[in-house]
Design a protein around this motif. Structure first.
Motif, PDB file in Angstrom:
ATOM      1  N   ILE A  17       0.853  -1.194   0.000  1.00 38.35           N
ATOM      2  CA  ILE A  17       0.000   0.000   0.000  1.00 38.35           C
ATOM      3  C   ILE A  17       0.892   1.249   0.000  1.00 38.35           C
ATOM      4  N   LYS A  18       0.479   2.261  -0.755  1.00 42.69           N
ATOM      5  CA  LYS A  18       1.243   3.508  -0.832  1.00 42.69           C
ATOM      6  C   LYS A  18       0.801   4.467   0.263  1.00 42.69           C
ATOM      7  N   ALA A  19       1.634   5.457   0.572  1.00 45.06           N
ATOM      8  CA  ALA A  19       1.293   6.459   1.583  1.00 45.06           C
ATOM      9  C   ALA A  19       0.102   7.300   1.133  1.00 45.06           C
ATOM     10  N   GLN A  20      -0.065   7.457  -0.172  1.00 46.73           N
ATOM     11  CA  GLN A  20      -1.209   8.173  -0.730  1.00 46.73           C
ATOM     12  C   GLN A  20      -1.749   7.357  -1.889  1.00 46.73           C
ATOM     13  N   SER A  21      -3.062   7.271  -1.981  1.00 47.98           N
ATOM     14  CA  SER A  21      -3.700   6.494  -3.041  1.00 47.98           C
ATOM     15  C   SER A  21      -4.781   7.314  -3.707  1.00 47.98           C
ATOM     16  N   GLY A  22      -4.999   7.025  -4.978  1.00 44.23           N
ATOM     17  CA  GLY A  22      -6.115   7.612  -5.698  1.00 44.23           C
ATOM     18  C   GLY A  22      -7.334   6.718  -5.556  1.00 44.23           C
TER      19      GLY A  22
END
Length: 154
Positions: A17-22
């Motif tokens: 998982i990324k620190a920010q997701s769309g």
């Protein structure tokens, strides 16, 4: 040979998982049917009740870390969104400080989710007429492109 070794390489693992997701990344995981993540809505309860991402759990900012620690594993993938990207970032930092390892800020929050016709639930959402355009892929792609351009420009 055990089942895990047999399946290794057959089913690709989810990327970290990324620190920010769309919103498209989250929608993709939902559509894949992957159960190993949680969506947290940190907006005020009345906003949550009016409408939220389907399956999101309400956890107001003032009790976020305590409630999350009592109900979620520290290694769980968590997508979090608030009323603004700033509130979302604050919530994500609060969770990370509380020991959660895989927290992603959902950029654009609920408005961005609605812009891509993601599934919603809530009092207002259930009363909103369903627009025929939701089923028109070309219209949805154009709307998403316009929304993303507006988010970048602001």
């Amino acid at each position: 040979m055990d089942k895990d070794n047999l399946m290794q390489g057959v089913i690709p693992p989810e990327p970290p998982i990324k620190a920010q997701s769309g919103v498209h990344e989250l929608k993709s995981r939902l559509e894949w049917g992957e159960p190993a993540f949680t969506i947290l809505d940190v907006r005020p309860r009345n906003a949550y009740n009016d409408g939220h991402i389907m399956g999101a759990m309400p956890m107001p900012m003032e009790s976020l870390a305590e409630r999350a620690k009592s109900s979620l594993a520290p290694s769980r993938d968590i997508y979090v969104y608030g009323e603004t990207d700033e509130q979302t970032a604050e919530a994500a930092q609060s969770l990370r400080s509380a020991g959660f390892e895989h927290v992603s800020e959902l950029k654009g929050g609920f408005p961005a989710w609605k812009a891509i016709a993601g599934p919603t639930e809530g009092i207002v959402e259930s009363q909103a007429p369903k627009d025929q355009e939701v089923y028109n892929v070309v219209t949805q792609l154009q709307h998403h492109t316009d929304t993303q351009k507006n988010l970048r420009d602001n």
